[in-house]
Motif scaffolding. Structure first.
Motif, PDB file in Angstrom:
ATOM      1  N   ALA A  71     -34.195  25.436 -15.064  1.00  0.00           N
ATOM      2  CA  ALA A  71     -34.516  24.204 -14.349  1.00  0.00           C
ATOM      3  C   ALA A  71     -33.827  23.024 -15.018  1.00  0.00           C
ATOM      4  O   ALA A  71     -33.887  22.866 -16.244  1.00  0.00           O
ATOM      5  N   VAL A  72     -33.180  22.183 -14.211  1.00  0.00           N
ATOM      6  CA  VAL A  72     -32.408  21.051 -14.719  1.00  0.00           C
ATOM      7  C   VAL A  72     -32.816  19.782 -13.978  1.00  0.00           C
ATOM      8  O   VAL A  72     -32.848  19.766 -12.737  1.00  0.00           O
ATOM      9  N   ALA A  73     -33.129  18.739 -14.720  1.00  0.00           N
ATOM     10  CA  ALA A  73     -33.407  17.433 -14.118  1.00  0.00           C
ATOM     11  C   ALA A  73     -32.069  16.729 -13.925  1.00  0.00           C
ATOM     12  O   ALA A  73     -31.452  16.275 -14.886  1.00  0.00           O
ATOM     13  N   ALA A  74     -31.613  16.659 -12.675  1.00  0.00           N
ATOM     14  CA  ALA A  74     -30.320  16.059 -12.351  1.00  0.00           C
ATOM     15  C   ALA A  74     -30.537  14.766 -11.571  1.00  0.00           C
ATOM     16  O   ALA A  74     -31.622  14.530 -11.037  1.00  0.00           O
ATOM     17  N   PRO A  75     -29.511  13.923 -11.478  1.00  0.00           N
ATOM     18  CA  PRO A  75     -29.663  12.674 -10.722  1.00  0.00           C
ATOM     19  C   PRO A  75     -30.093  12.883  -9.278  1.00  0.00           C
ATOM     20  O   PRO A  75     -30.774  12.054  -8.702  1.00  0.00           O
ATOM     21  N   ARG A  76     -29.709  14.030  -8.693  1.00  0.00           N
ATOM     22  CA  ARG A  76     -30.054  14.297  -7.303  1.00  0.00           C
ATOM     23  C   ARG A  76     -31.430  14.934  -7.163  1.00  0.00           C
ATOM     24  O   ARG A  76     -31.890  15.174  -6.045  1.00  0.00           O
ATOM     25  N   GLY A  77     -32.097  15.228  -8.281  1.00  0.00           N
ATOM     26  CA  GLY A  77     -33.401  15.879  -8.218  1.00  0.00           C
ATOM     27  C   GLY A  77     -33.417  17.149  -9.043  1.00  0.00           C
ATOM     28  O   GLY A  77     -32.508  17.412  -9.845  1.00  0.00           O
ATOM     29  N   LEU A  78     -34.436  17.969  -8.839  1.00  0.00           N
ATOM     30  CA  LEU A  78     -34.579  19.207  -9.588  1.00  0.00           C
ATOM     31  C   LEU A  78     -33.610  20.256  -9.078  1.00  0.00           C
ATOM     32  O   LEU A  78     -33.598  20.589  -7.894  1.00  0.00           O
ATOM     33  N   LEU A  79     -32.795  20.782  -9.985  1.00  0.00           N
ATOM     34  CA  LEU A  79     -31.852  21.845  -9.659  1.00  0.00           C
ATOM     35  C   LEU A  79     -32.130  23.035 -10.559  1.00  0.00           C
ATOM     36  O   LEU A  79     -32.545  22.871 -11.703  1.00  0.00           O
ATOM     37  N   VAL A  80     -31.894  24.242 -10.035  1.00  0.00           N
ATOM     38  CA  VAL A  80     -32.115  25.450 -10.831  1.00  0.00           C
ATOM     39  C   VAL A  80     -30.881  26.347 -10.737  1.00  0.00           C
ATOM     40  O   VAL A  80     -30.829  27.288  -9.939  1.00  0.00           O
ATOM     41  N   PRO A  81     -29.848  26.058 -11.538  1.00  0.00           N
ATOM     42  CA  PRO A  81     -28.703  26.968 -11.586  1.00  0.00           C
ATOM     43  C   PRO A  81     -29.104  28.277 -12.242  1.00  0.00           C
ATOM     44  O   PRO A  81     -30.037  28.311 -13.053  1.00  0.00           O
ATOM     45  N   THR A  82     -28.425  29.340 -11.894  1.00  0.00           N
ATOM     46  CA  THR A  82     -28.807  30.659 -12.396  1.00  0.00           C
ATOM     47  C   THR A  82     -27.692  31.285 -13.220  1.00  0.00           C
ATOM     48  O   THR A  82     -26.516  31.213 -12.852  1.00  0.00           O
ATOM     49  N   ARG A  99     -22.685  21.672 -15.345  1.00  0.00           N
ATOM     50  CA  ARG A  99     -22.208  21.592 -13.963  1.00  0.00           C
ATOM     51  C   ARG A  99     -23.291  21.025 -13.041  1.00  0.00           C
ATOM     52  O   ARG A  99     -23.009  20.234 -12.144  1.00  0.00           O
ATOM     53  N   ALA A 100     -24.537  21.458 -13.267  1.00  0.00           N
ATOM     54  CA  ALA A 100     -25.626  20.989 -12.414  1.00  0.00           C
ATOM     55  C   ALA A 100     -25.850  19.490 -12.586  1.00  0.00           C
ATOM     56  O   ALA A 100     -25.990  18.755 -11.601  1.00  0.00           O
ATOM     57  N   ARG A 101     -25.886  19.022 -13.829  1.00  0.00           N
ATOM     58  CA  ARG A 101     -26.109  17.593 -14.064  1.00  0.00           C
ATOM     59  C   ARG A 101     -24.952  16.743 -13.560  1.00  0.00           C
ATOM     60  O   ARG A 101     -25.153  15.610 -13.117  1.00  0.00           O
ATOM     61  N   GLY A 102     -23.748  17.296 -13.641  1.00  0.00           N
ATOM     62  CA  GLY A 102     -22.591  16.542 -13.170  1.00  0.00           C
ATOM     63  C   GLY A 102     -22.350  16.663 -11.681  1.00  0.00           C
ATOM     64  O   GLY A 102     -21.444  16.035 -11.148  1.00  0.00           O
ATOM     65  N   GLY A 103     -23.161  17.479 -10.999  1.00  0.00           N
ATOM     66  CA  GLY A 103     -22.996  17.650  -9.562  1.00  0.00           C
ATOM     67  C   GLY A 103     -21.914  18.625  -9.175  1.00  0.00           C
ATOM     68  O   GLY A 103     -21.500  18.688  -8.024  1.00  0.00           O
ATOM     69  N   HIS A 104     -21.433  19.428 -10.121  1.00  0.00           N
ATOM     70  CA  HIS A 104     -20.348  20.365  -9.852  1.00  0.00           C
ATOM     71  C   HIS A 104     -20.844  21.776  -9.532  1.00  0.00           C
ATOM     72  O   HIS A 104     -20.032  22.666  -9.281  1.00  0.00           O
ATOM     73  N   ALA A 105     -22.143  22.010  -9.565  1.00  0.00           N
ATOM     74  CA  ALA A 105     -22.669  23.352  -9.295  1.00  0.00           C
ATOM     75  C   ALA A 105     -22.421  23.718  -7.841  1.00  0.00           C
ATOM     76  O   ALA A 105     -22.679  22.934  -6.931  1.00  0.00           O
ATOM     77  N   SER A 106     -21.916  24.918  -7.621  1.00  0.00           N
ATOM     78  CA  SER A 106     -21.660  25.392  -6.265  1.00  0.00           C
ATOM     79  C   SER A 106     -22.925  26.014  -5.682  1.00  0.00           C
ATOM     80  O   SER A 106     -23.881  26.304  -6.409  1.00  0.00           O
ATOM     81  N   PRO A 107     -22.962  26.242  -4.364  1.00  0.00           N
ATOM     82  CA  PRO A 107     -24.112  26.943  -3.791  1.00  0.00           C
ATOM     83  C   PRO A 107     -24.371  28.296  -4.449  1.00  0.00           C
ATOM     84  O   PRO A 107     -25.520  28.689  -4.629  1.00  0.00           O
ATOM     85  N   ALA A 108     -23.307  29.005  -4.832  1.00  0.00           N
ATOM     86  CA  ALA A 108     -23.488  30.302  -5.492  1.00  0.00           C
ATOM     87  C   ALA A 108     -24.165  30.142  -6.846  1.00  0.00           C
ATOM     88  O   ALA A 108     -24.974  30.981  -7.256  1.00  0.00           O
ATOM     89  N   ASP A 109     -23.845  29.055  -7.551  1.00  0.00           N
ATOM     90  CA  ASP A 109     -24.473  28.798  -8.853  1.00  0.00           C
ATOM     91  C   ASP A 109     -25.977  28.614  -8.723  1.00  0.00           C
ATOM     92  O   ASP A 109     -26.727  28.887  -9.658  1.00  0.00           O
ATOM     93  N   MET A 110     -26.420  28.117  -7.576  1.00  0.00           N
ATOM     94  CA  MET A 110     -27.817  27.745  -7.388  1.00  0.00           C
ATOM     95  C   MET A 110     -28.634  28.828  -6.700  1.00  0.00           C
ATOM     96  O   MET A 110     -29.793  28.606  -6.362  1.00  0.00           O
ATOM     97  N   SER A 111     -28.043  29.986  -6.466  1.00  0.00           N
ATOM     98  CA  SER A 111     -28.709  31.026  -5.684  1.00  0.00           C
ATOM     99  C   SER A 111     -28.936  32.292  -6.495  1.00  0.00           C
ATOM    100  O   SER A 111     -28.293  32.520  -7.519  1.00  0.00           O
TER     101      SER A 111
END
Length: 352
Positions: A219-230, A252-264
């Motif tokens: 779980a990552v607190a990013a500017p866009r909200g909670l993200l969970v890269p895997t 990548r998640a905090r910088g907004g570079h995480a792809s949909p695959a990274d988050m799934s």
């Protein structure tokens, strides 16, 4: 004067089974000339913020979608007039989608949250809920409504883990990665999941699906909200590899570079509230998973060692699990297993 042909650009398939996206902002206006692959808009999916490049060269005739609107894949979003005979257009070209963070595009391209009309004496602010924040809210509401949560805690002496991290940081092997206690806890979680596979399973109403791999969500607190890269296939990684991959995914998640695959594809998640100085929490399980571990702050506190009071590095671990398929005994054994390895990380050598 060459004749022009108006072409429609439809929202492309964004991958990972995503069926829609929200229009965030347009980078062009009616009358603008656009070049091939020029960014024309930003859309936000449940997984990432994405740039849409133009597949055509020409003049913008019409913007078909307003910022804030939800657009299904395949729906037309813009019309561009091409002059026949132009050599640069590629009507059949598939656009390359680029995800990036909100800090990177020029400020003028970012849509500010709209404010509703207010009476002179009101000071309430109104922020539209969209994109990642809306999808997170939906997922958490679904999880809390459908999954019977049980949360347990254990407070442990993590001095040996802190000392191990300090020691490894000084070695050449870990010179190129940012080693933290989170990586050691992650390794302990992966090993504990092998011994307690129900915590790495999925409930389907008809059956319990036991997974043969561990995709560890962080779980990552990013500017866009909670993200969970895997971290994919975390069960195959050494401590060094796990540390490096976690660092890259979080960055990548905090910088907004995480792809949909990274988050799934996550199978189990760790949330680290300790970075905020919080001792513990009651985390909500991600839909499709069986549990989530909460790592609290690691701080120096008084602790009894061999009957004597000492100052030790102490932390609290919490785990929430799905009580439909995991009973109290199994959940407790899983948490105790992780706690034992964090207390004495040398024991992981016998299990790696």
């Amino acid at each position: 004067m060459a004749e022009s042909q108006v072409r429609e650009f439809r929202l492309p398939d964004l991958g990972e089974g995503l069926t829609e996206a929200e229009m965030v902002t347009w980078a062009v206006q009616v009358g603008d000339h656009v070049e091939l692959n020029q960014t024309i808009a930003e859309v936000e999916t449940a997984k990432a913020l994405v740039e849409l490049p133009s597949p055509y060269v020409g003049e913008v005739v019409e913007l078909l979608v307003a910022p804030g609107a939800t657009v299904p894949v395949g729906a037309p979003i813009i019309r561009i007039a091409q002059q026949e005979g132009a050599g640069d257009e590629h009507p059949d070209r598939q656009p390359v989608l680029v995800g990036y963070g909100p800090g990177e595009p020029p400020p003028s391209r970012r849509r500010r949250p709209a404010m509703r009309p207010e009476t002179p004496h009101q000071t309430d602010g109104h922020t539209p809920v969209h994109g990642v924040r809306r999808r997170t809210a939906e997922a958490m509401s679904t999880s809390w409504r459908e999954i019977p949560h049980v949360t347990e805690f254990v407070t442990i002496d993590a001095t040996a883990t802190v000392e191990l991290v300090d020691h490894l940081r000084a070695t050449p092997a870990f010179a190129n990665v940012k080693l933290t206690p989170l990586a050691v806890v992650a390794k302990a979680v992966v090993l504990a999941l092998a011994a307690h596979p129900l915590l790495n399973s999925r409930w389907t109403e008809q059956e319990i699906v036991a997974r043969d791999h561990v995709n560890l969500g962080i779980a990552v607190a990013a500017p866009r909200g909670l993200l969970v890269p895997t971290v994919k296939n975390a069960h195959t990684m050494t401590l060094h590899q796990l540390c490096a991959e976690i660092g890259q995914m979080v960055e990548r998640a905090r910088g907004g570079h995480a792809s949909p695959a990274d988050m799934s594809g996550g199978t189990f998640t760790i949330t680290n509230v300790g970075v905020f100085g919080i001792d513990s929490g009651t985390p909500i399980i991600n839909p499709g998973e069986a549990g989530i571990l909460c790592l609290g702050a690691i701080a120096q506190r008084p602790w009894v060692v061999d009957g004597q009071l000492a100052v030790r590095w102490v932390t609290t671990l919490g785990v929430s699990f799905d009580h439909r398929m995991i009973d109290g005994a199994e959940g407790s054994a899983f948490l105790a297993d992780i706690a034992a390895m964090v207390h004495d990380p040398a024991t992981m050598l016998a299990r790696s």
